[in-house]
Design a protein around this motif. Structure first.
Motif, PDB file in Angstrom:
ATOM      1  N   ALA A 123      -4.663  -3.592   1.951  1.00 38.42           N
ATOM      2  CA  ALA A 123      -5.697  -3.565   0.866  1.00 38.42           C
ATOM      3  C   ALA A 123      -5.149  -3.303  -0.543  1.00 38.42           C
ATOM      4  O   ALA A 123      -5.547  -3.822  -1.439  1.00 38.42           O
ATOM      5  CB  ALA A 123      -6.612  -2.574   1.473  1.00 38.42           C
ATOM      6  N   LEU A 124      -4.128  -2.283  -0.427  1.00 37.62           N
ATOM      7  CA  LEU A 124      -3.449  -1.706  -1.642  1.00 37.62           C
ATOM      8  C   LEU A 124      -2.603  -2.917  -2.514  1.00 37.62           C
ATOM      9  O   LEU A 124      -2.661  -3.175  -3.756  1.00 37.62           O
ATOM     10  CB  LEU A 124      -2.568  -0.711  -1.502  1.00 37.62           C
ATOM     11  N   ALA A 125      -2.085  -3.737  -1.620  1.00 35.82           N
ATOM     12  CA  ALA A 125      -1.277  -4.911  -2.167  1.00 35.82           C
ATOM     13  C   ALA A 125      -2.149  -5.934  -2.913  1.00 35.82           C
ATOM     14  O   ALA A 125      -2.049  -6.380  -4.107  1.00 35.82           O
ATOM     15  CB  ALA A 125      -0.677  -5.708  -1.172  1.00 35.82           C
ATOM     16  N   VAL A 126      -3.421  -6.049  -2.344  1.00 35.57           N
ATOM     17  CA  VAL A 126      -4.495  -7.159  -2.835  1.00 35.57           C
ATOM     18  C   VAL A 126      -5.039  -6.444  -4.157  1.00 35.57           C
ATOM     19  O   VAL A 126      -5.070  -6.962  -5.326  1.00 35.57           O
ATOM     20  CB  VAL A 126      -5.513  -7.657  -2.011  1.00 35.57           C
ATOM     21  N   TYR A 127      -5.349  -5.093  -4.185  1.00 38.70           N
ATOM     22  CA  TYR A 127      -5.689  -4.347  -5.347  1.00 38.70           C
ATOM     23  C   TYR A 127      -4.613  -4.531  -6.397  1.00 38.70           C
ATOM     24  O   TYR A 127      -5.220  -4.492  -7.749  1.00 38.70           O
ATOM     25  CB  TYR A 127      -5.978  -2.903  -4.941  1.00 38.70           C
ATOM     26  N   LEU A 128      -3.441  -4.437  -6.072  1.00 32.50           N
ATOM     27  CA  LEU A 128      -2.386  -4.422  -7.099  1.00 32.50           C
ATOM     28  C   LEU A 128      -1.969  -5.644  -7.358  1.00 32.50           C
ATOM     29  O   LEU A 128      -0.952  -5.829  -8.041  1.00 32.50           O
ATOM     30  CB  LEU A 128      -1.142  -3.696  -6.580  1.00 32.50           C
ATOM     31  N   LYS A 129      -2.669  -7.024  -7.046  1.00 31.96           N
ATOM     32  CA  LYS A 129      -2.397  -8.048  -7.390  1.00 31.96           C
ATOM     33  C   LYS A 129      -1.168  -8.700  -6.994  1.00 31.96           C
ATOM     34  O   LYS A 129      -0.526  -9.435  -7.550  1.00 31.96           O
ATOM     35  CB  LYS A 129      -2.324  -8.351  -9.086  1.00 31.96           C
ATOM     36  N   GLN A 130      -0.796  -8.144  -5.949  1.00 30.28           N
ATOM     37  CA  GLN A 130       0.351  -8.870  -4.989  1.00 30.28           C
ATOM     38  C   GLN A 130      -0.031  -9.465  -3.903  1.00 30.28           C
ATOM     39  O   GLN A 130      -1.410  -9.316  -3.531  1.00 30.28           O
ATOM     40  CB  GLN A 130       1.300  -7.483  -4.557  1.00 30.28           C
ATOM     41  N   PRO A 131       0.736 -10.266  -3.180  1.00 29.43           N
ATOM     42  CA  PRO A 131       0.271 -11.053  -1.896  1.00 29.43           C
ATOM     43  C   PRO A 131      -0.069 -10.075  -0.925  1.00 29.43           C
ATOM     44  O   PRO A 131       0.403  -8.741  -0.753  1.00 29.43           O
ATOM     45  CB  PRO A 131       1.461 -11.844  -1.462  1.00 29.43           C
ATOM     46  N   ARG A 132      -1.051 -10.280  -0.003  1.00 27.60           N
ATOM     47  CA  ARG A 132      -1.538  -9.404   0.974  1.00 27.60           C
ATOM     48  C   ARG A 132      -0.334  -8.935   1.776  1.00 27.60           C
ATOM     49  O   ARG A 132      -0.482  -7.654   2.213  1.00 27.60           O
ATOM     50  CB  ARG A 132      -2.754 -10.010   1.742  1.00 27.60           C
ATOM     51  N   ASP A 133       0.701  -9.507   2.325  1.00 27.24           N
ATOM     52  CA  ASP A 133       1.627  -9.058   2.996  1.00 27.24           C
ATOM     53  C   ASP A 133       2.818  -8.578   2.437  1.00 27.24           C
ATOM     54  O   ASP A 133       3.723  -8.316   2.745  1.00 27.24           O
ATOM     55  CB  ASP A 133       2.071 -10.332   3.943  1.00 27.24           C
ATOM     56  N   PHE A 134       2.553  -8.226   0.937  1.00 27.55           N
ATOM     57  CA  PHE A 134       3.774  -7.684   0.146  1.00 27.55           C
ATOM     58  C   PHE A 134       4.449  -6.608   0.681  1.00 27.55           C
ATOM     59  O   PHE A 134       5.718  -6.302   0.683  1.00 27.55           O
ATOM     60  CB  PHE A 134       3.002  -7.187  -1.107  1.00 27.55           C
ATOM     61  N   PHE A 135       3.811  -5.572   1.443  1.00 27.10           N
ATOM     62  CA  PHE A 135       4.525  -4.252   1.996  1.00 27.10           C
ATOM     63  C   PHE A 135       5.012  -4.591   3.353  1.00 27.10           C
ATOM     64  O   PHE A 135       6.031  -3.841   3.857  1.00 27.10           O
ATOM     65  CB  PHE A 135       3.601  -3.314   1.982  1.00 27.10           C
ATOM     66  N   ASN A 136       4.458  -5.735   3.957  1.00 29.38           N
ATOM     67  CA  ASN A 136       4.973  -5.710   5.226  1.00 29.38           C
ATOM     68  C   ASN A 136       6.435  -5.625   5.489  1.00 29.38           C
ATOM     69  O   ASN A 136       6.964  -4.950   6.503  1.00 29.38           O
ATOM     70  CB  ASN A 136       4.505  -7.248   6.205  1.00 29.38           C
ATOM     71  N   ASP A 137       7.279  -6.632   4.983  1.00 28.80           N
ATOM     72  CA  ASP A 137       8.592  -6.317   5.336  1.00 28.80           C
ATOM     73  C   ASP A 137       9.491  -5.250   4.448  1.00 28.80           C
ATOM     74  O   ASP A 137      10.789  -5.208   4.527  1.00 28.80           O
ATOM     75  CB  ASP A 137       9.412  -7.734   4.870  1.00 28.80           C
ATOM     76  N   LYS A 138       8.773  -4.434   3.875  1.00 31.38           N
ATOM     77  CA  LYS A 138       9.174  -3.266   3.083  1.00 31.38           C
ATOM     78  C   LYS A 138       9.023  -2.147   3.890  1.00 31.38           C
ATOM     79  O   LYS A 138       9.664  -0.942   3.752  1.00 31.38           O
ATOM     80  CB  LYS A 138       8.527  -3.259   1.896  1.00 31.38           C
ATOM     81  N   VAL A 139       8.382  -2.079   4.957  1.00 29.07           N
ATOM     82  CA  VAL A 139       7.985  -0.734   5.733  1.00 29.07           C
ATOM     83  C   VAL A 139       8.245  -1.174   7.132  1.00 29.07           C
ATOM     84  O   VAL A 139       8.173  -0.114   7.886  1.00 29.07           O
ATOM     85  CB  VAL A 139       6.490  -0.335   5.452  1.00 29.07           C
ATOM     86  N   ASN A 140       8.662  -2.335   7.684  1.00 24.50           N
ATOM     87  CA  ASN A 140       8.581  -2.647   8.992  1.00 24.50           C
ATOM     88  C   ASN A 140       9.873  -1.681   9.668  1.00 24.50           C
ATOM     89  O   ASN A 140       9.785  -1.792  10.956  1.00 24.50           O
ATOM     90  CB  ASN A 140       8.923  -4.059   9.208  1.00 24.50           C
ATOM     91  N   LEU A 141      10.798  -1.444   9.003  1.00 25.88           N
ATOM     92  CA  LEU A 141      12.067  -0.709   9.455  1.00 25.88           C
ATOM     93  C   LEU A 141      12.058   0.697   8.603  1.00 25.88           C
ATOM     94  O   LEU A 141      13.224   1.233   8.558  1.00 25.88           O
ATOM     95  CB  LEU A 141      13.175  -1.600   9.407  1.00 25.88           C
ATOM     96  N   GLY A 142      10.969   1.273   8.165  1.00 26.12           N
ATOM     97  CA  GLY A 142      11.081   2.385   7.326  1.00 26.12           C
ATOM     98  C   GLY A 142      11.390   3.760   8.379  1.00 26.12           C
ATOM     99  O   GLY A 142      10.917   3.570   9.441  1.00 26.12           O
ATOM    100  N   ASN A 143      12.115   4.474   7.849  1.00 30.26           N
ATOM    101  CA  ASN A 143      12.102   5.695   8.534  1.00 30.26           C
ATOM    102  C   ASN A 143      11.104   6.767   8.653  1.00 30.26           C
ATOM    103  O   ASN A 143      11.059   7.797   8.041  1.00 30.26           O
ATOM    104  CB  ASN A 143      13.290   6.602   8.034  1.00 30.26           C
ATOM    105  N   SER A 144       9.832   6.074   8.997  1.00 33.17           N
ATOM    106  CA  SER A 144       8.513   6.921   8.983  1.00 33.17           C
ATOM    107  C   SER A 144       8.545   8.091  10.091  1.00 33.17           C
ATOM    108  O   SER A 144       9.247   7.674  11.078  1.00 33.17           O
ATOM    109  CB  SER A 144       7.399   5.703   9.355  1.00 33.17           C
ATOM    110  N   ILE A 145       7.820   9.060   9.872  1.00 32.50           N
ATOM    111  CA  ILE A 145       8.258  10.161  10.599  1.00 32.50           C
ATOM    112  C   ILE A 145       6.792  10.849  10.952  1.00 32.50           C
ATOM    113  O   ILE A 145       5.885  10.875  10.123  1.00 32.50           O
ATOM    114  CB  ILE A 145       8.758  11.432   9.688  1.00 32.50           C
TER     115      ILE A 145
END
Length: 310
Positions: free
Chosen positions: A145-167
């Motif tokens: 949702a934020l990607a679209v709001y920020l005028k980016q492609p809907r999947d903009f974040f997908n390949d930027k967080v898929n291997l993130g060191n999320s905790i």
């Protein structure tokens, strides 16, 4: 702001553009929203909170076996009185356990170190990883949702967080014995990461700093998940989406005499992502405010500030 806006997640599948607008406006105004109808089963959340209570009830000597000296608290147990908010004078009144992304085989990034599991609680791993996966997926829907709001492609974040060191951080604030302590359960701070999703904590204490300088107690409806912008997303959006200061104050009696439990999920970029302000967020009125930096370098800089990395 009397409280944070509530976002109905069922709109995601019914009217995505309206959903994206609601999410974007909620964050641009407050940096904090509460997600309702998010689809995560309450039983799954309760199971994770219950097993976390059992974890923190283990003897101190047992828990400390799972503390990794020099590990910056990245995995396993971090004892009471370790973490301190940036620029604070007193340590926070909390202990916690960190669970990271489970990786099959060789990790693509050295930061994705193996998880530490308490042998005394064989059910902990399965119950906690179910919540990890559910919050990871929910965070990605918010990011779409934020990607679209920020005028980016809907999947903009997908390949930027898929291997993130999320905790995922099961967290325990013990009862406050000394009512006159100068410490608070969590000092005023901003989160370092991209998004934070918070479950648990039905007790009062969480407060958000409003733009007028007043502190707003977060009151949410039962079952909602609090989700706020972190500093990495603030940098990426050149400050358009604010990372809002928040704290957990010591509540009045009788709440102060009981433990408080919560489980935040800190969603991170992949370690090699360069956080460069988006062109769609730069204008004459809002010139570029942040220099590009890799998400890992930024994380390490901030962990040093809060005492988790020496």
């Amino acid at each position: 702001m009397k409280s944070i806006p509530h976002i109905d997640m069922s709109l995601y599948g019914q009217d995505f553009d309206a959903f994206a607008q609601h999410v974007g406006e909620g964050y641009e105004t407050n940096g904090f929203v509460a997600l309702t109808k998010h689809g995560i089963d309450q039983q799954l959340i309760d199971n994770a909170l219950d097993i976390s209570r059992e974890l923190f009830a283990l003897p101190e000597a047992v828990k400390k076996q799972y503390h990794i000296p020099g590990g910056g608290g990245a995995r396993g147990y971090t004892p009471f009185g370790t973490e301190i908010a940036k620029d604070a004078k007193h340590v926070d009144l909390k202990e916690f356990w960190h669970v990271g992304r489970e990786i099959d085989g060789e990790p693509p990034f050295p930061q994705l170190t193996p998880n530490v599991w308490p042998q005394e609680l064989p059910e902990f791993k399965a119950k906690i990883l179910k919540l990890y996966d559910a919050l990871d997926a929910l965070g990605l829907r918010v990011l779409e949702a934020l990607a679209v709001y920020l005028k980016q492609p809907r999947d903009f974040f997908n390949d930027k967080v898929n291997l993130g060191n999320s905790i995922l951080r099961p967290l325990h604030y013990p009862p406050i014995i000394d009512e006159g302590t100068p410490s608070v359960r969590a000092g005023a701070h901003e989160d370092i990461n991209v998004l934070t999703l918070l479950v648990g904590s039905r007790e009062p204490g969480l407060e958000v700093l409003a733009k007028d300088g007043s502190w707003i107690p977060v009151t949410i409806i039962e079952g909602a998940i609090i989700c706020n912008v972190g500093d990495m997303l603030q940098r990426l959006t050149n400050g358009v989406l604010p990372s809002t200061t928040h704290r957990v104050v010591n509540p009045p009696a009788p709440y102060s005499h009981k433990s408080r439990y919560s489980i935040p999920f800190f969603l991170h970029f992949n370690p090699d992502v360069m956080i460069t302000p988006l062109e769609s967020c730069i204008s004459e009125e809002n010139p570029q405010r942040f220099e590009p930096i890799s998400s890992h370098d930024y994380l390490m800089e901030r962990l040093r500030e809060i005492g988790l990395v020496k």
